[in-house]
Design a protein around this motif. Structure first.
Motif, PDB file in Angstrom:
ATOM      1  N   ASP A 268       0.742  -0.887   0.052  1.00  0.00           N
ATOM      2  CA  ASP A 268      -0.160   0.212  -0.042  1.00  0.00           C
ATOM      3  C   ASP A 268       1.002   1.179   0.102  1.00  0.00           C
ATOM      4  O   ASP A 268       1.265   1.602   1.225  1.00  0.00           O
ATOM      5  N   SER A 284      -1.811  -6.033  -4.701  1.00  0.00           N
ATOM      6  CA  SER A 284      -1.107  -5.213  -3.495  1.00  0.00           C
ATOM      7  C   SER A 284      -1.202  -5.899  -2.010  1.00  0.00           C
ATOM      8  O   SER A 284      -2.435  -6.684  -2.036  1.00  0.00           O
ATOM      9  N   TRP A 286      -1.558  -5.976   1.874  1.00  0.00           N
ATOM     10  CA  TRP A 286      -1.854  -4.927   3.062  1.00  0.00           C
ATOM     11  C   TRP A 286      -1.716  -5.474   4.304  1.00  0.00           C
ATOM     12  O   TRP A 286      -2.072  -6.661   4.441  1.00  0.00           O
ATOM     13  N   HIS A 290      -5.948  -0.995   5.329  1.00  0.00           N
ATOM     14  CA  HIS A 290      -6.793  -1.728   4.730  1.00  0.00           C
ATOM     15  C   HIS A 290      -7.445  -0.892   3.592  1.00  0.00           C
ATOM     16  O   HIS A 290      -7.554   0.362   3.669  1.00  0.00           O
ATOM     17  N   PRO A 291      -7.905  -1.607   2.719  1.00  0.00           N
ATOM     18  CA  PRO A 291      -8.703  -1.331   1.276  1.00  0.00           C
ATOM     19  C   PRO A 291      -9.879  -0.443   1.819  1.00  0.00           C
ATOM     20  O   PRO A 291     -10.261   0.551   1.290  1.00  0.00           O
ATOM     21  N   ALA A 296      -7.450   2.247  -2.172  1.00  0.00           N
ATOM     22  CA  ALA A 296      -7.087   1.278  -2.900  1.00  0.00           C
ATOM     23  C   ALA A 296      -6.465   1.917  -4.342  1.00  0.00           C
ATOM     24  O   ALA A 296      -7.160   2.944  -4.574  1.00  0.00           O
ATOM     25  N   GLN A 300      -8.303  -1.185  -9.364  1.00  0.00           N
ATOM     26  CA  GLN A 300      -8.009  -2.282  -8.947  1.00  0.00           C
ATOM     27  C   GLN A 300      -9.232  -2.918  -8.076  1.00  0.00           C
ATOM     28  O   GLN A 300     -10.065  -2.086  -7.578  1.00  0.00           O
ATOM     29  N   PRO A 302     -11.028  -6.277  -5.316  1.00  0.00           N
ATOM     30  CA  PRO A 302     -10.644  -7.090  -4.504  1.00  0.00           C
ATOM     31  C   PRO A 302      -9.830  -8.384  -4.376  1.00  0.00           C
ATOM     32  O   PRO A 302      -9.247  -8.732  -3.723  1.00  0.00           O
ATOM     33  N   LYS A 304      -7.602  -8.771  -6.339  1.00  0.00           N
ATOM     34  CA  LYS A 304      -6.115  -8.605  -6.361  1.00  0.00           C
ATOM     35  C   LYS A 304      -5.384  -8.417  -5.085  1.00  0.00           C
ATOM     36  O   LYS A 304      -3.979  -7.992  -4.999  1.00  0.00           O
ATOM     37  N   TYR A 305      -6.162  -8.142  -4.038  1.00  0.00           N
ATOM     38  CA  TYR A 305      -5.804  -7.782  -2.884  1.00  0.00           C
ATOM     39  C   TYR A 305      -5.299  -8.819  -2.043  1.00  0.00           C
ATOM     40  O   TYR A 305      -5.879  -9.932  -2.078  1.00  0.00           O
ATOM     41  N   GLN A 307      -4.216  -9.947   1.660  1.00  0.00           N
ATOM     42  CA  GLN A 307      -4.498  -9.611   3.141  1.00  0.00           C
ATOM     43  C   GLN A 307      -5.018 -10.790   3.934  1.00  0.00           C
ATOM     44  O   GLN A 307      -5.577 -11.781   3.682  1.00  0.00           O
ATOM     45  N   LYS A 342      -1.923 -15.029  -6.620  1.00  0.00           N
ATOM     46  CA  LYS A 342      -2.603 -14.085  -7.059  1.00  0.00           C
ATOM     47  C   LYS A 342      -2.088 -13.624  -8.477  1.00  0.00           C
ATOM     48  O   LYS A 342      -2.813 -13.339  -9.235  1.00  0.00           O
TER      49      LYS A 342
END
Length: 350
Positions: A268, A284, A286, A290-291, A296, A300, A302, A304-305, A307, A342
């Motif tokens: 981030d 990304s 995290w 947090h997104p 974010a 992009q 979720p 691709k996150y 966490q 991912k």
């Protein structure tokens, strides 16, 4: 009749300024008769050069030339001479508040961003958290212009053409991308420890990616002696890796290269936002942040996150608070396999 001319104020870190780009671009194209001038730090200039014919940039050195109240008064006089018709404060901190107050006193139309501080406090408090998605920073900026009388529909993909930037403008060694070769960006650093994936684990990510794709090329992004020392070590260990930030000249060249990556792996951080502005997918990672806080990257999604669901997350909006557990589990417990999965998912969609 005076030409409409809107001043957009956003200082602060590069990533925060980068988040204004999709909004400014959309405004400029939907209001071609209006001039827009972005006031920020010198480092942000490459983000707005050639963005649109009616977008200009003014730099302000707040640490030296315009330091303190005397400096802000001098900056205000410089701005007032431009005869703006509206002021959009997208920062809402002491310096921009002072400038906005001066404009208000002289009866300019002004609006400032709503930072949703109460929602962010509920999101990061140590107990009874409310894990609710807050409005994105992009939407918060849009709301400012709507209140000024410029409602805008966000319509932005990249600061470069669909095919990416012109690789011939880069140094030798960056000018040709084989059709069968994956180009991967890795930006493993951030401003605060709570936003940095442990470097030994990131090295495992690199090892796995190259094991799966031995002909891939990996580019490292990040500045500073500490970062370069780590990158130099990794480049020695993996000949497929290149310290892009060391070999390229400035932000514009780095973003041009980013526009040709198949994926960026980032924290981030500013590089998450810069890569997002080139229209590529960003995985990304995290930790303390947090997104849900609304930061974010542009475009992009979720999936691709990366966490973990921990009761203490998020503990901070900006990642600058000490870990309440003392072990940074939010980063330490993320498996390299998860990040690689991912990336592989994105490759499967290409």
């Amino acid at each position: 009749m005076r030409t409409e001319h809107v001043l957009i104020i956003r200082f602060s870190a590069l990533g925060d300024v980068a988040m204004t780009v999709p909004v400014v671009y959309s405004l400029a194209h939907q209001y071609p008769h209006v001039r827009f001038t972005v006031l920020s730090r010198k480092m942000a200039r490459p983000l707005f050069e050639d963005l649109a014919h009616n977008v200009g940039f003014m730099e302000a050195d707040l640490k030296n030339e315009y330091r303190g109240i005397k400096g802000l008064n001098a900056l205000y006089r410089r701005l007032a001479a431009k005869h703006f018709t509206a002021i959009a404060d997208l920062h809402h901190v002491l310096r921009s508040d002072y400038l906005r107050t001066r404009f208000n006193m002289d009866r300019y139309r002004t609006e400032h961003v709503d930072k949703h501080r109460k929602g962010k406090n509920r999101l990061t408090r140590s107990s009874n958290k409310q894990l609710v998605q807050l409005p994105s920073t992009f939407q918060n900026y849009v709301d400012v212009f709507t209140r000024l009388g410029y409602p805008v529909k966000l319509d932005f993909h990249s600061i470069f053409p669909p095919e990416g930037g012109d690789l011939s403008l880069l140094p030798e060694g960056f000018r040709e991308k084989p059709a069968s070769q994956y180009w991967i960006g890795i930006a493993p650093f951030a401003a605060h420890e709570g936003k940095i994936y442990p470097l030994p684990l990131m090295k495992q990510v690199i090892e796995q990616l190259l094991e799966h794709h031995p002909h891939a090329r990996i580019f490292f992004f990040g500045g500073g002696k500490k970062e370069f020392a780590v990158f130099d070590e990794w480049v020695q260990a993996f000949p497929q890796c290149t310290n892009a930030s060391k070999q390229l000249s400035g932000l514009r060249q780095e973003m041009l290269l980013m526009s040709h990556l198949d994926v960026m792996v980032s924290m981030d951080s500013a590089n998450m936002h810069l890569a997002s502005l080139t229209g590529i997918p960003v995985v990304s990672v995290w930790g303390a942040t947090h997104p849900y806080a609304g930061f974010a990257g542009w475009g992009q999604t979720p999936e691709k996150y990366v966490q973990l669901d921990l009761p203490c997350r998020p503990c901070s909006i900006y990642g600058n608070k000490p870990c309440m557990r003392g072990d940074l589990a939010c980063m330490q417990h993320i498996s390299p396999d998860l990040i690689v999965e991912k990336v592989e998912h994105i490759f499967n969609l290409l």
